[in-house]
Design a protein around this motif. Structure first.
Motif, PDB file in Angstrom:
ATOM      1  N   VAL A 245       0.855  -1.173   0.000  1.00 28.98           N
ATOM      2  CA  VAL A 245       0.000   0.000   0.000  1.00 28.98           C
ATOM      3  C   VAL A 245       0.900   1.235   0.000  1.00 28.98           C
ATOM      4  O   VAL A 245       1.772   1.352   0.852  1.00 28.98           O
ATOM      5  CB  VAL A 245      -0.919   0.039   1.237  1.00 28.98           C
ATOM      6  N   LYS A 246       0.681   2.108  -0.962  1.00 31.77           N
ATOM      7  CA  LYS A 246       1.386   3.391  -1.015  1.00 31.77           C
ATOM      8  C   LYS A 246       0.419   4.443  -0.484  1.00 31.77           C
ATOM      9  O   LYS A 246      -0.670   4.631  -1.031  1.00 31.77           O
ATOM     10  CB  LYS A 246       1.778   3.749  -2.450  1.00 31.77           C
ATOM     11  N   VAL A 247       0.830   5.106   0.603  1.00 27.36           N
ATOM     12  CA  VAL A 247      -0.002   6.140   1.212  1.00 27.36           C
ATOM     13  C   VAL A 247       0.692   7.475   0.992  1.00 27.36           C
ATOM     14  O   VAL A 247       1.809   7.691   1.469  1.00 27.36           O
ATOM     15  CB  VAL A 247      -0.201   5.881   2.726  1.00 27.36           C
ATOM     16  N   LEU A 248       0.041   8.363   0.275  1.00 29.79           N
ATOM     17  CA  LEU A 248       0.599   9.665  -0.026  1.00 29.79           C
ATOM     18  C   LEU A 248       0.699  10.509   1.248  1.00 29.79           C
ATOM     19  O   LEU A 248      -0.248  10.584   2.028  1.00 29.79           O
ATOM     20  CB  LEU A 248      -0.272  10.382  -1.057  1.00 29.79           C
ATOM     21  N   ILE A 249       1.869  11.096   1.431  1.00 31.56           N
ATOM     22  CA  ILE A 249       2.089  11.920   2.637  1.00 31.56           C
ATOM     23  C   ILE A 249       1.422  13.274   2.434  1.00 31.56           C
ATOM     24  O   ILE A 249       1.500  13.869   1.407  1.00 31.56           O
ATOM     25  CB  ILE A 249       3.592  12.089   2.909  1.00 31.56           C
TER      26      ILE A 249
END
Length: 148
Positions: free
Chosen positions: A144-148
Motif C-alpha cells: 500500500v502506497k499512502v501519499l504523505i
C-alpha cells in the motif's frame, strides 16, 4: 518503522489520515480485489504481488526509500524477509532520486534483517530504507502506497 499484526492496526490509524482506510482495505477477505486499487480521495494505491521471492543479495540491489509515500507492506500468507537501515545512516546513494516513481536507492549495508509472517504488516516511513521480498519460497503480499 512499525511491525505488527493486522488485528492490532487500530492503534496506528491516527498516525496518518489515510491509515484507517488502508487498513480497512487490507482486512478484506478478497485480497486479489485489492490489486491496482486506487483511492484518490485517501491518497492510497495498492499493489498485490504473487511470485518468486529474492535472495538477500538480489533484494539489496534495490535498497530503497520514498520521499512522498509511506509504504505499508502486508504479508498475506507464508513469510517475507526485509533488510532495513535508518535513512540518516545511509551515506552512499545509488543513483538520483526518481521523482516519477518516488524512489531513492542506496548502496549501504543494512543494519537489520526481519521477517513478516502471514497477517503481519510493516510500515516504512520516508526515513526507513528497506529491501523487501526476501524469501526462498513464493510470496503473496500487498503493498500500500499512502501519499504523505
Amino acid at each position: 518503522m512499525i511491525i505488527d499484526f493486522i488485528e492490532n492496526s487500530a492503534q496506528y490509524e491516527t498516525l496518518h489520515p489515510s491509515f484507517k482506510i488502508a487498513f480497512d482495505y487490507l482486512k478484506q477477505t478478497d485480497k486479489e480485489a485489492l490489486d491496482g486499487l486506487v483511492d484518490e480521495n485517501a491518497g492510497v494505491k495498492m499493489f498485490a504481488y504473487k511470485g518468486e521471492g529474492k535472495s538477500k543479495e538480489k533484494s539489496l540491489e534495490t535498497f530503497e526509500c520514498h520521499d512522498k509515500n509511506i509504504d505499508i507492506q502486508f504479508c498475506v500468507s507464508g513469510s517475507e524477509g526485509f533488510l532495513w537501515k535508518p535513512r540518516v545512516k545511509c551515506l552512499t546513494p545509488n543513483g538520483d532520486y526518481n521523482t516519477e516513481k518516488d524512489v531513492r536507492f542506496f548502496s549501504d549495508a543494512p543494519d537489520t534483517y526481519f521477517e513478516l509472517q502471514a497477517n503481519q504488516f510493516v510500515i516504512f516511513f520516508p526515513e526507513d530504507v528497506h529491501a523487501p521480498m526476501i524469501s526462498e519460497n513464493d510470496l503473496d503480499k500487498i503493498v500500500v502506497k499512502v501519499l504523505i
